[in-house]
Design a protein around this motif. Sequence first.
Motif, PDB file in Angstrom:
ATOM      1  N   LYS A 474      50.520  25.298  96.591  1.00 12.33           N
ATOM      2  CA  LYS A 474      50.389  23.851  96.747  1.00 12.33           C
ATOM      3  C   LYS A 474      50.570  23.428  98.208  1.00 12.33           C
ATOM      4  N   LEU A 475      51.534  24.029  98.899  1.00  9.39           N
ATOM      5  CA  LEU A 475      51.893  23.579 100.244  1.00  9.39           C
ATOM      6  C   LEU A 475      51.241  24.383 101.363  1.00  9.39           C
ATOM      7  N   LYS A 476      50.924  25.655 101.094  1.00  9.07           N
ATOM      8  CA  LYS A 476      50.478  26.544 102.171  1.00  9.07           C
ATOM      9  C   LYS A 476      49.088  27.132 101.962  1.00  9.07           C
ATOM     10  N   ARG A 477      48.365  26.661 100.985  1.00  8.57           N
ATOM     11  CA  ARG A 477      47.089  27.295 100.633  1.00  8.57           C
ATOM     12  C   ARG A 477      46.103  27.324 101.787  1.00  8.57           C
ATOM     13  N   ASN A 478      46.057  26.267 102.581  1.00 12.05           N
ATOM     14  CA  ASN A 478      45.065  26.182 103.668  1.00 12.05           C
ATOM     15  C   ASN A 478      45.252  27.271 104.712  1.00 12.05           C
ATOM     16  N   GLY A 479      46.474  27.755 104.885  1.00 12.93           N
ATOM     17  CA  GLY A 479      46.715  28.786 105.888  1.00 12.93           C
ATOM     18  C   GLY A 479      46.863  30.176 105.325  1.00 12.93           C
ATOM     19  N   MET A 480      46.535  30.368 104.046  1.00 10.96           N
ATOM     20  CA  MET A 480      46.712  31.672 103.394  1.00 10.96           C
ATOM     21  C   MET A 480      45.404  32.438 103.350  1.00 10.96           C
ATOM     22  N   ASP A 481      45.501  33.770 103.444  1.00 12.60           N
ATOM     23  CA  ASP A 481      44.309  34.594 103.291  1.00 12.60           C
ATOM     24  C   ASP A 481      44.028  34.820 101.811  1.00 12.60           C
ATOM     25  N   PHE A 482      42.845  35.340 101.528  1.00  9.59           N
ATOM     26  CA  PHE A 482      42.403  35.501 100.139  1.00  9.59           C
ATOM     27  C   PHE A 482      43.320  36.437  99.361  1.00  9.59           C
ATOM     28  N   GLN A 483      43.781  37.503 100.003  1.00 11.10           N
ATOM     29  CA  GLN A 483      44.637  38.476  99.335  1.00 11.10           C
ATOM     30  C   GLN A 483      45.957  37.843  98.885  1.00 11.10           C
ATOM     31  N   THR A 484      46.544  37.011  99.727  1.00 12.51           N
ATOM     32  CA  THR A 484      47.802  36.357  99.380  1.00 12.51           C
ATOM     33  C   THR A 484      47.607  35.359  98.252  1.00 12.51           C
ATOM     34  N   ILE A 485      46.498  34.633  98.286  1.00 11.37           N
ATOM     35  CA  ILE A 485      46.200  33.676  97.213  1.00 11.37           C
ATOM     36  C   ILE A 485      46.076  34.399  95.878  1.00 11.37           C
ATOM     37  N   VAL A 486      45.342  35.509  95.874  1.00  9.16           N
ATOM     38  CA  VAL A 486      45.163  36.280  94.643  1.00  9.16           C
ATOM     39  C   VAL A 486      46.510  36.820  94.151  1.00  9.16           C
ATOM     40  N   PHE A 487      47.350  37.291  95.078  1.00 11.89           N
ATOM     41  CA  PHE A 487      48.651  37.846  94.684  1.00 11.89           C
ATOM     42  C   PHE A 487      49.551  36.758  94.094  1.00 11.89           C
ATOM     43  N   ASP A 488      49.516  35.548  94.659  1.00  7.18           N
ATOM     44  CA  ASP A 488      50.303  34.445  94.104  1.00  7.18           C
ATOM     45  C   ASP A 488      49.849  34.108  92.693  1.00  7.18           C
ATOM     46  N   TYR A 489      48.528  34.028  92.493  1.00  5.94           N
ATOM     47  CA  TYR A 489      48.021  33.753  91.146  1.00  5.94           C
ATOM     48  C   TYR A 489      48.393  34.879  90.180  1.00  5.94           C
ATOM     49  N   PHE A 490      48.373  36.113  90.676  1.00  6.03           N
ATOM     50  CA  PHE A 490      48.746  37.262  89.846  1.00  6.03           C
ATOM     51  C   PHE A 490      50.194  37.142  89.368  1.00  6.03           C
ATOM     52  N   ILE A 491      51.097  36.759  90.277  1.00  4.14           N
ATOM     53  CA  ILE A 491      52.510  36.628  89.902  1.00  4.14           C
ATOM     54  C   ILE A 491      52.695  35.475  88.920  1.00  4.14           C
ATOM     55  N   ILE A 492      51.973  34.370  89.124  1.00  6.74           N
ATOM     56  CA  ILE A 492      52.055  33.252  88.180  1.00  6.74           C
ATOM     57  C   ILE A 492      51.626  33.699  86.790  1.00  6.74           C
ATOM     58  N   CYS A 493      50.485  34.386  86.711  1.00  8.44           N
ATOM     59  CA  CYS A 493      50.002  34.878  85.414  1.00  8.44           C
ATOM     60  C   CYS A 493      50.989  35.859  84.806  1.00  8.44           C
ATOM     61  N   LEU A 494      51.554  36.729  85.657  1.00  8.85           N
ATOM     62  CA  LEU A 494      52.536  37.695  85.177  1.00  8.85           C
ATOM     63  C   LEU A 494      53.771  36.977  84.642  1.00  8.85           C
ATOM     64  N   GLY A 495      54.226  35.939  85.366  1.00 15.09           N
ATOM     65  CA  GLY A 495      55.389  35.184  84.921  1.00 15.09           C
ATOM     66  C   GLY A 495      55.145  34.477  83.611  1.00 15.09           C
ATOM     67  N   VAL A 496      53.972  33.867  83.472  1.00 16.60           N
ATOM     68  CA  VAL A 496      53.635  33.192  82.203  1.00 16.60           C
ATOM     69  C   VAL A 496      53.577  34.200  81.070  1.00 16.60           C
ATOM     70  N   LEU A 497      52.941  35.359  81.335  1.00 20.33           N
ATOM     71  CA  LEU A 497      52.827  36.397  80.306  1.00 20.33           C
ATOM     72  C   LEU A 497      54.208  36.916  79.901  1.00 20.33           C
ATOM     73  N   PHE A 498      55.020  37.262  80.898  1.00 20.16           N
ATOM     74  CA  PHE A 498      56.369  37.747  80.607  1.00 20.16           C
ATOM     75  C   PHE A 498      57.184  36.690  79.866  1.00 20.16           C
ATOM     76  N   GLY A 499      57.061  35.441  80.304  1.00 23.89           N
ATOM     77  CA  GLY A 499      57.854  34.379  79.705  1.00 23.89           C
ATOM     78  C   GLY A 499      57.499  34.125  78.258  1.00 23.89           C
ATOM     79  N   VAL A 500      56.209  33.972  77.977  1.00 26.05           N
ATOM     80  CA  VAL A 500      55.772  33.652  76.614  1.00 26.05           C
ATOM     81  C   VAL A 500      56.063  34.813  75.664  1.00 26.05           C
ATOM     82  N   ILE A 501      55.633  36.018  76.057  1.00 27.89           N
ATOM     83  CA  ILE A 501      55.856  37.174  75.175  1.00 27.89           C
ATOM     84  C   ILE A 501      57.347  37.474  75.044  1.00 27.89           C
ATOM     85  N   GLY A 502      58.083  37.373  76.157  1.00 24.66           N
ATOM     86  CA  GLY A 502      59.510  37.653  76.115  1.00 24.66           C
ATOM     87  C   GLY A 502      60.278  36.684  75.247  1.00 24.66           C
ATOM     88  N   MET A 503      59.974  35.382  75.353  1.00 23.30           N
ATOM     89  CA  MET A 503      60.650  34.398  74.503  1.00 23.30           C
ATOM     90  C   MET A 503      60.297  34.603  73.038  1.00 23.30           C
TER      91      MET A 503
END
Length: 520
Positions: A474-503
């Motif tokens: 949200k705050l730093k997207r304009n200055g981020m490279d593509f690899q970092t953006i993809v990695f952030d989205y990956f962690i978000i998806c991983l967190g949602v997956l871990f959270g939903v399945i874990g709960m």
Amino acid sequence: MSRFGNLHIPPLSAAVNVAWQTLRQQMPEKGSTPSQPSERVRFAQINHTGPPEHHELSNMTTNQWSPSEKSQAEDAFNQGYQSGDAPTKQQSFSSLDISEDDFVEGKSPIKINEYQAAWNVTNAIQGMFIVSLPFAVLRGGYWAIAAMIGVAYICCYTGKILVECLYEFDVQTGKQIRVRESYVAIAKECFGKKYGAKVVNAAQIIELLMTCILYVVVCGDLMIGSFPDGAIDTRSWMMLVGIVLIPLGFLKSLKSVSVLSFWCTMSHILINAIILGYCLLEIGDWGWGMVKWTLDMENFPICLGVIVFSYTSQIFLPTLEGNMEDPSKFQWMLDWSHIWAAVFKSLFGYICFLTFQNDTQQVITNNLHSAGFKGFVNLCLVVKALLSYPLPYYAACELLERVLFKGRPKTPFPTIWALDGELKVWGLAWRVGIILFTILMACFIPHFSILMGFIGSFTGTMLSFIWPCYFHLKLKRNGMDFQTIVFDYFIICLGVLFGVIGMYDSGSALIKAFEIGLPF
């Protein structure tokens, strides 16, 4: 992991120096006269006279400040608080990101170096809940060990990007300027001023209360493990432990217990060394082939929740970075504290499981064969849990009281403080009621590892995985490279997956445990 390649290893002398100065900090100097100012809860800082209060989740310390040491921000805080309906209280949990309208975080006049900062982070992520990691290896096998390393890397990364969100680039100076001071400030910027603080505070309150409940649960597990054939069952032990905790509702500060916290931490280090020493003596009977390679989808999400919970420290990192002498060393400090945590946790879980194999208990000390030895270690851990309970308890009280009891019209209810600065009778009942609530919840949900997995899957994934990456995008997207953006989205998806399945899996496991009457 290539990001760790250029790091220099911290010298052993620095660690010894920090430990020695922390030890000396507990001993009052001759001829010193104690001051009587209000107490503020901050991070462990070596070069002052206040005794440190270490804790697994927040690692704050009760510092004593003389009037000459107060900053303008602190004076403004005190004046603003006294001008409200409530009288001045004796403490404020400033490192908990309660509200930026009440104080300014990260502005302590006494700064700490990178080794002292690492001491705080290490204590936050190397707490007593490590005793459940061998049980995670039982359920998750080598995947659990891999998760201990992988989650450490992710939490280290999200800690860095969370602190990065505190800064904005200044065109005039060409440097990064710190424009935000806390997790709440970032949330306000990203979620909006109306809901930002409320969302983060709700997550904090849930995690703090659940941590209190876990301390009571683990005390019951430890006591029943020490006296398995006694007339008292686990729930009764929890209630007896709760009787010891009830007087906390009568105290107005943590000063009376803070001096014991350093020794509490040292005793836990000693206990971990004893357990590992015991396991190494049994190396001839280790079950090298007992660790599973297969992925158990029913139990592995619970293990992930346990592991994520053990690494949660993001909530206080903005304040910690703001209190460092050289903030540029924050990333180096965070790297090495998480590297050592990952190494120790994975080795501890692996070695203890190899020793006890399929008989591994939810709390590993219950596996010790000698009844007297097991009882001694368990009693030490019970004392540590009781001494660790006050900080999350007082923090939860402070957060709830700021939301509910600051006085009308600011909050729905009048203040719980009388004009003389004492708690009103119903305010005392409120605080005791919170203790009773945690005890009753512990009695209703007594399965330690499953409950810890549920908490980690719920608040842990939000605070450590999802929100930091969302804030970063949200705050730093304009200055981020593509690899970092993809990695952030990956962690978000991983967190949602871990959270939903874990709960889901943790909730199902709790229901199943009650239905079939599993022992606890």
